[in-house]
Design a protein around this motif. Structure first.
Motif, PDB file in Angstrom:
ATOM      1  N   ASP A   1     -50.855 -50.092 -76.113  1.00  0.00           N
ATOM      2  CA  ASP A   1     -50.777 -50.349 -77.553  1.00  0.00           C
ATOM      3  C   ASP A   1     -52.150 -50.773 -78.048  1.00  0.00           C
ATOM      4  OD1 ASP A   1     -50.198 -51.074 -80.132  1.00  0.00           O
ATOM      5  OD2 ASP A   1     -48.496 -52.343 -79.626  1.00  0.00           O
TER       6      ASP A   1
ATOM      7  N   ARG B   1     -52.959 -50.566 -81.334  1.00  0.00           N
ATOM      8  CA  ARG B   1     -52.872 -50.753 -82.780  1.00  0.00           C
ATOM      9  C   ARG B   1     -53.564 -52.050 -83.192  1.00  0.00           C
ATOM     10  NH1 ARG B   1     -46.579 -50.571 -83.481  1.00  0.00           N
ATOM     11  NH2 ARG B   1     -46.849 -51.841 -81.616  1.00  0.00           N
TER      12      ARG B   1
ATOM     13  N   TYR C   1     -52.169 -48.827 -89.261  1.00  0.00           N
ATOM     14  CA  TYR C   1     -51.273 -49.400 -88.250  1.00  0.00           C
ATOM     15  C   TYR C   1     -50.119 -48.433 -87.963  1.00  0.00           C
ATOM     16  CZ  TYR C   1     -48.068 -52.574 -85.909  1.00  0.00           C
ATOM     17  OH  TYR C   1     -47.211 -53.145 -85.004  1.00  0.00           O
ATOM     18  N   PHE C   2     -49.513 -47.896 -89.006  1.00  0.00           N
ATOM     19  CA  PHE C   2     -48.392 -46.978 -88.796  1.00  0.00           C
ATOM     20  C   PHE C   2     -48.851 -45.625 -88.251  1.00  0.00           C
ATOM     21  CE2 PHE C   2     -46.273 -49.904 -91.869  1.00  0.00           C
ATOM     22  CZ  PHE C   2     -45.342 -50.389 -90.958  1.00  0.00           C
TER      23      PHE C   2
ATOM     24  N   THR D   1     -49.057 -46.154 -84.719  1.00  0.00           N
ATOM     25  CA  THR D   1     -47.709 -46.241 -84.156  1.00  0.00           C
ATOM     26  C   THR D   1     -47.151 -44.852 -83.861  1.00  0.00           C
ATOM     27  OG1 THR D   1     -47.318 -48.338 -85.303  1.00  0.00           O
ATOM     28  CG2 THR D   1     -45.371 -47.147 -84.556  1.00  0.00           C
TER      29      THR D   1
ATOM     30  N   LEU E   1     -48.529 -44.026 -80.575  1.00  0.00           N
ATOM     31  CA  LEU E   1     -47.912 -44.861 -79.545  1.00  0.00           C
ATOM     32  C   LEU E   1     -46.529 -44.339 -79.173  1.00  0.00           C
ATOM     33  CD1 LEU E   1     -48.115 -47.508 -77.872  1.00  0.00           C
ATOM     34  CD2 LEU E   1     -46.997 -48.642 -79.812  1.00  0.00           C
ATOM     35  N   LYS E   2     -45.745 -43.968 -80.173  1.00  0.00           N
ATOM     36  CA  LYS E   2     -44.373 -43.515 -79.919  1.00  0.00           C
ATOM     37  C   LYS E   2     -44.321 -42.141 -79.263  1.00  0.00           C
ATOM     38  CE  LYS E   2     -42.416 -47.128 -81.449  1.00  0.00           C
ATOM     39  NZ  LYS E   2     -41.630 -47.967 -80.552  1.00  0.00           N
TER      40      LYS E   2
ATOM     41  N   SER F   1     -44.187 -45.074 -92.145  1.00  0.00           N
ATOM     42  CA  SER F   1     -43.382 -46.112 -91.478  1.00  0.00           C
ATOM     43  C   SER F   1     -41.934 -45.669 -91.290  1.00  0.00           C
ATOM     44  CB  SER F   1     -43.462 -47.429 -92.249  1.00  0.00           C
ATOM     45  OG  SER F   1     -42.868 -47.318 -93.524  1.00  0.00           O
TER      46      SER F   1
ATOM     47  N   CYS G   1     -41.909 -43.502 -88.366  1.00  0.00           N
ATOM     48  CA  CYS G   1     -42.098 -44.284 -87.145  1.00  0.00           C
ATOM     49  C   CYS G   1     -40.753 -44.803 -86.638  1.00  0.00           C
ATOM     50  CB  CYS G   1     -43.054 -45.453 -87.383  1.00  0.00           C
ATOM     51  SG  CYS G   1     -44.784 -44.964 -87.453  1.00  0.00           S
TER      52      CYS G   1
ATOM     53  N   ASP H   1     -39.181 -44.010 -83.066  1.00  0.00           N
ATOM     54  CA  ASP H   1     -38.725 -45.090 -82.197  1.00  0.00           C
ATOM     55  C   ASP H   1     -37.350 -44.764 -81.609  1.00  0.00           C
ATOM     56  OD1 ASP H   1     -39.078 -47.677 -81.052  1.00  0.00           O
ATOM     57  OD2 ASP H   1     -37.756 -48.523 -82.570  1.00  0.00           O
TER      58      ASP H   1
ATOM     59  N   ASP I   1     -41.967 -52.205 -80.794  1.00  0.00           N
ATOM     60  CA  ASP I   1     -42.218 -52.015 -82.228  1.00  0.00           C
ATOM     61  C   ASP I   1     -43.393 -51.117 -82.479  1.00  0.00           C
ATOM     62  OD1 ASP I   1     -44.131 -53.808 -81.332  1.00  0.00           O
ATOM     63  OD2 ASP I   1     -44.057 -55.041 -83.107  1.00  0.00           O
TER      64      ASP I   1
END
Length: 166
Positions: A4, A6, A25-26, A29, A32-33, A147, A150, A154, A166
């Motif tokens: 992570d 972020r 940030y999103f 993400t 990341l996901k 978001s 995201c 998730d 998260d």
């Protein structure tokens, strides 16, 4: 989730920095996901729709290009995967579509969005579309859009391999 990288938005930044901080940030993400999934898992349909990890990445790539290049900057001929004939075109993927390539394309689109955004103030009006939105409105919309997806990523990631976070 591992790896992570972020960066949390600053809690005391000005409006522009706060909005950009949350959007970035999103955007991170999304990476990341999706990171670490196989191409087959990225394209796997787990829902009774075209919604897949790879399809969401393609969709968000097109949304970045639409709102920043087409709408804010008024550029013509911005490449998009959807059309009047195929309104879900950006969600169409196969197991042979490289998720690594799709994520690189998304990052490139985000980079282009940052370049466009650097030339405009929050109060400026969009140069494309109906020219009714402000740059501020586009940023808030993109935070909402990114978001929301995201959250979809998730859920899909948890269904694919049990990864949560998260």
């Amino acid at each position: 989730m591992e790896n992570d990288t972020r960066v949390e938005p600053l809690e005391t930044a000005g409006e522009r920095e706060t909005l950009i901080g949350f959007l970035d940030y999103f955007r991170a993400t999304v990476h990341l996901k999706a990171a670490g999934l196989s191409d087959a898992d990225g394209a796997k349909q787990l829902l009774p729709s075209l919604t897949t990890v790879s399809g969401l990445v393609q969709h968000l790539t097109d949304v970045e290009r639409l709102w920043f290049q087409d709408r804010i900057d008024g550029q013509q001929g911005v490449p998009l995967r959807w059309s009047a004939e195929d309104p879900d075109g950006e969600f169409r993927v196969s197991e042979s579509d490289s998720l690594v390539r799709l994520l690189a394309d998304y990052e490139a689109a985000c980079g282009q969005s940052r370049e466009v955004l650097a030339r405009y103030g929050l109060e400026d009006r969009c140069r494309g579309g109906d020219k009714g939105q402000s740059v501020r409105w586009v940023l808030v919309h993109m935070i909402e859009e990114t978001s929301r997806h995201c959250g979809h990523l998730d859920i899909l990631r948890e269904l694919l391999d049990g990864s949560t976070g998260d």
